[in-house]
Design an enzyme around this catalytic site. Structure first.
Site: not given
Length: 369
Positions: A94, A151
């Site tokens: 991320d 994601d």
């Protein structure tokens, strides 16, 4: 919707001028607003994956208003995040979310060379998570070395950006390999997507699907659908590959069919009937993806769906009171409460809501590219 968007933009700027002062005074990266105050991330300190959304929000508001106070707050948070690059061990895939919206935004909007260097550093960290059998490893735990999650389609934009910046095709090549794996293994027949797929880290063979943050195995966690919708749209914008555009359209059609009559978004599209579990982050992110998809395809139905989502958020879930710090209510981190927030204000909901409004006004700097 245009006049309404102008009014909302003015209200967002007014609210966050005040609440940014509180965040700066406390010296924190805001994660959510509860009880009239900002609260920091629930896990991993300033390495928590959502850290880029608050500075990203500040850059969106700076672009809207040219108010220097938003720039200053963005850079205050940027300094916190660049310090995390040196800790390394808590960072994961991320870094795209964290650094595209902070250092990447700074370089894009101001030309700051140190910000460019820091963003390239983050891209190199993301490259280092690539397993040559075909996926980018999501998390750090030994028992999860085979995990990849939907994601990451949003994080791939950092790699496409790095290839353009360096004229080095390796970054984009890795992004495309991961996107192809996601297209093959995550996208279901009905247009929904899985949240987590585990691969054999030695061979790349699919081992199993894992339920993740949704209702149950095989269900459709709505934010996962929005990551897929927006992520494949961005992959198309970065590559021109029609396969990614087709995937984005399939996910979008599935997503739009599940928008509630009030314009809000259930936390999981397969949750039990009568279960009041809403995640407005999914709706706000989905609206951003739908607006970009409408532009890419010329299909006005996607634009209309995005505006229906935004109308729902504005009509039912915006808190403009002075007693709160954030705006968007009924944000939910995970269907089964993981301690990260349920039916509350969460900062990345505010980020995507503001980005969507900026798209309607034509001020969005498109921080994902």
């Amino acid at each position: 919707m245009q006049n309404r968007a102008e009014d909302i933009a003015a209200r967002l700027a007014k609210k966050f001028r005040r609440s940014a002062e509180l965040a700066a005074k406390e010296g924190i990266l805001p994660y959510k607003s509860e009880g009239g105050r900002w609260i920091t991330s629930p896990y991993d300190g300033n390495s928590w994956w959502t850290g880029g959304f608050w500075p990203g929000l500040m850059w969106q508001l700076y672009t809207m208003t040219r108010d220097e106070s938003f720039l200053q707050e963005a850079r205050r948070c940027e300094a916190i995040l660049t310090a995390e690059l040196r800790t390394y061990r808590l960072l994961n895939h991320d870094v795209g979310f964290m650094y595209l919206l902070s250092t990447g935004a700074d370089y894009k909007l101001t030309g700051d060379e140190q910000a460019r260097t820091d963003t390239l550093h983050a891209a190199s960290l993301l490259m280092g998570r690539f397993n040559p059998v075909g996926y980018i490893r999501a998390w750090n735990e030994k028992q999860k070395m085979g995990y990849a999650i939907i994601d990451c389609m949003m994080n791939l934009s950092l790699l496409f950006w790095a290839s353009r910046q360096t004229e080095d095709p390796r970054f984009a090549k890795v992004a495309r390999i991961h996107a192809d794996t996601t297209l093959r293994e995550f996208l279901r027949e009905n247009g929904s997507v899985s949240h987590i797929i585990e691969f054999d880290p030695e061979t790349g063979r699919r081992v199993q699907e894992i339920a993740g943050q949704g209702y149950c195995l095989g269900s459709s966690w709505s934010r996962g659908q929005s990551w897929g919708l927006y992520g494949f749209t961005l992959a198309y914008l970065n590559t021109g590959d029609e396969r990614y555009l087709s995937a984005a359209r399939r996910i979008a059609d599935y997503f739009v069919a599940h928008i509630r009559p009030d314009g809000l978004t259930d936390c999981d599209f397969c949750q039990p009937a009568g279960e009041e579990r809403i995640d407005n982050i999914a709706g706000a992110c989905g609206a951003c993806g739908l607006i970009e998809l409408a532009r890419a395809t010329g299909n006005a139905a996607y634009q209309e769906a995005a505006e229906r989502l935004l109308d729902g958020l504005i009509d039912h879930c915006c808190d403009w009171t002075e007693g709160s710090q954030g705006v968007l209510t009924h944000c939910t981190a995970s269907y089964h409460d993981d301690g990260a927030g349920r039916h509350t204000n969460i900062t990345y909901g505010d980020y995507f809501f503001t980005e969507a409004i900026a798209k309607l006004l034509g001020t969005d700097p498109m921080l994902w590219r």
